[in-house]
Write a protein that holds these residues in place. Structure first.
Motif, PDB file in Angstrom:
ATOM      1  N   ALA A 182       0.827  -1.201   0.000  1.00  0.00           N
ATOM      2  CA  ALA A 182       0.000   0.000   0.000  1.00  0.00           C
ATOM      3  C   ALA A 182       0.868   1.261   0.000  1.00  0.00           C
ATOM      4  CB  ALA A 182      -0.942   0.002   1.200  1.00  0.00           C
ATOM      5  N   ALA A 183       1.932   1.263   0.794  1.00  0.00           N
ATOM      6  CA  ALA A 183       2.819   2.422   0.849  1.00  0.00           C
ATOM      7  C   ALA A 183       3.506   2.639  -0.497  1.00  0.00           C
ATOM      8  CB  ALA A 183       3.859   2.236   1.955  1.00  0.00           C
ATOM      9  N   LEU A 184       3.970   1.548  -1.102  1.00  0.00           N
ATOM     10  CA  LEU A 184       4.592   1.651  -2.423  1.00  0.00           C
ATOM     11  C   LEU A 184       3.614   2.194  -3.450  1.00  0.00           C
ATOM     12  CD1 LEU A 184       6.630  -1.619  -3.054  1.00  0.00           C
ATOM     13  CD2 LEU A 184       7.493   0.682  -2.672  1.00  0.00           C
ATOM     14  N   ALA A 185       2.415   1.611  -3.469  1.00  0.00           N
ATOM     15  CA  ALA A 185       1.411   2.003  -4.458  1.00  0.00           C
ATOM     16  C   ALA A 185       1.093   3.488  -4.344  1.00  0.00           C
ATOM     17  CB  ALA A 185       0.150   1.155  -4.281  1.00  0.00           C
ATOM     18  N   ARG A 186       0.959   3.986  -3.123  1.00  0.00           N
ATOM     19  CA  ARG A 186       0.691   5.416  -2.928  1.00  0.00           C
ATOM     20  C   ARG A 186       1.838   6.258  -3.471  1.00  0.00           C
ATOM     21  NH1 ARG A 186      -2.028   3.719   1.700  1.00  0.00           N
ATOM     22  NH2 ARG A 186      -0.143   3.742   2.961  1.00  0.00           N
ATOM     23  N   PHE A 188       3.800   5.618  -5.831  1.00  0.00           N
ATOM     24  CA  PHE A 188       3.834   5.560  -7.295  1.00  0.00           C
ATOM     25  C   PHE A 188       2.536   6.076  -7.920  1.00  0.00           C
ATOM     26  CE2 PHE A 188       7.125   2.102  -6.619  1.00  0.00           C
ATOM     27  CZ  PHE A 188       8.190   2.922  -6.981  1.00  0.00           C
ATOM     28  N   GLY A 189       1.675   6.725  -7.107  1.00  0.00           N
ATOM     29  CA  GLY A 189       0.543   7.435  -7.678  1.00  0.00           C
ATOM     30  C   GLY A 189      -0.775   6.692  -7.734  1.00  0.00           C
ATOM     31  N   LEU A 190      -0.877   5.534  -7.080  1.00  0.00           N
ATOM     32  CA  LEU A 190      -2.147   4.810  -7.069  1.00  0.00           C
ATOM     33  C   LEU A 190      -2.987   5.224  -5.859  1.00  0.00           C
ATOM     34  CD1 LEU A 190      -1.163   1.158  -8.013  1.00  0.00           C
ATOM     35  CD2 LEU A 190      -2.634   2.666  -9.328  1.00  0.00           C
ATOM     36  N   GLN A 191      -4.292   5.252  -6.051  1.00  0.00           N
ATOM     37  CA  GLN A 191      -5.197   5.472  -4.942  1.00  0.00           C
ATOM     38  C   GLN A 191      -5.437   4.146  -4.247  1.00  0.00           C
ATOM     39  OE1 GLN A 191      -6.254   8.604  -4.152  1.00  0.00           O
ATOM     40  NE2 GLN A 191      -4.881   9.193  -5.806  1.00  0.00           N
TER      41      GLN A 191
END
Length: 193
Positions: A182-186, A188-191
């Motif tokens: 989740a931290a990575l995804a945030r 890299f611009g993902l909700q």
């Protein structure tokens, strides 16, 4: 003979291998013995990033539930739920010539599934590596062994392919994150819900 990289090193991929158009990126790891009683499930995920370092949409996040990205140029070959055995635990096939021009970087990560709930982290993982193979010959071109530098992290950015002056290069990153996928995804611009 494969080029062995250390953290932070960058190396030419296509310039030193003329005609190279297909690569396989293999990721591997072993889990140490511990008393938690839960299985380890490590997952390789790939973020296809634009000039701004962010994904354009969820389609640019390639993982076990979305195994193809970049108009079919990046394919995750599937989830390995145990990490047992020799060789690569998970692989990604990339057709370099077919990666859309809007994508500047292909970033490879490894995360621990349900790490918080299972009280797991990369301090319990050993022999993690990423390697780049020639997709036509299976010759190993680049290898980066991550070493044992992580203790509390639940996600790793292991490395990335990136464009530079019309050629592809590889960078050995080796950065650890807390907060898992989740931290990575945030970042890299993902909700993330």
């Amino acid at each position: 003979m494969a080029v062995s990289l250390s953290k932070g090193q960058k190396v030419d991929l296509t310039k030193t291998n003329p005609g190279l158009s297909k690569v396989i990126v293999g990721l591997g790891w072993d889990t140490n013995k511990y008393d938690g009683g839960n299985d380890f499930d490590l997952d390789a995920s790939i973020f296809l990033l634009g000039e701004n370092g962010k994904v354009a949409s969820e389609n640019d996040f390639v993982f076990y539930n979305n195994t193809t990205g970049g108009n079919g140029s990046v394919v995750h070959t599937g989830d390995n739920r145990t990490g047992e055995g020799d060789g690569d635990d998970e692989q990604v096939k990339i057709s370099l010539n077919d990666v859309p021009s809007s994508i500047q970087r292909v970033t490879f990560t490894i995360t621990i599934h349900d790490a918080e709930a299972r009280s797991q982290n990369f301090g319990q993982v050993s022999n993690a590596y990423v390697r780049v193979l020639n997709g036509d010959t299976n010759e190993e071109l680049i290898r980066y062994d991550l070493g044992e530098d992580f203790s509390i992290e639940t996600a790793l950015v292991v490395g990335e392919l990136y464009r530079h002056n019309g050629e592809w290069k590889f960078s050995a990153i080796g950065s650890g994150y807390q907060g898992g996928l989740a931290a990575l995804a945030r970042d890299f611009g993902l909700q993330v819900g």
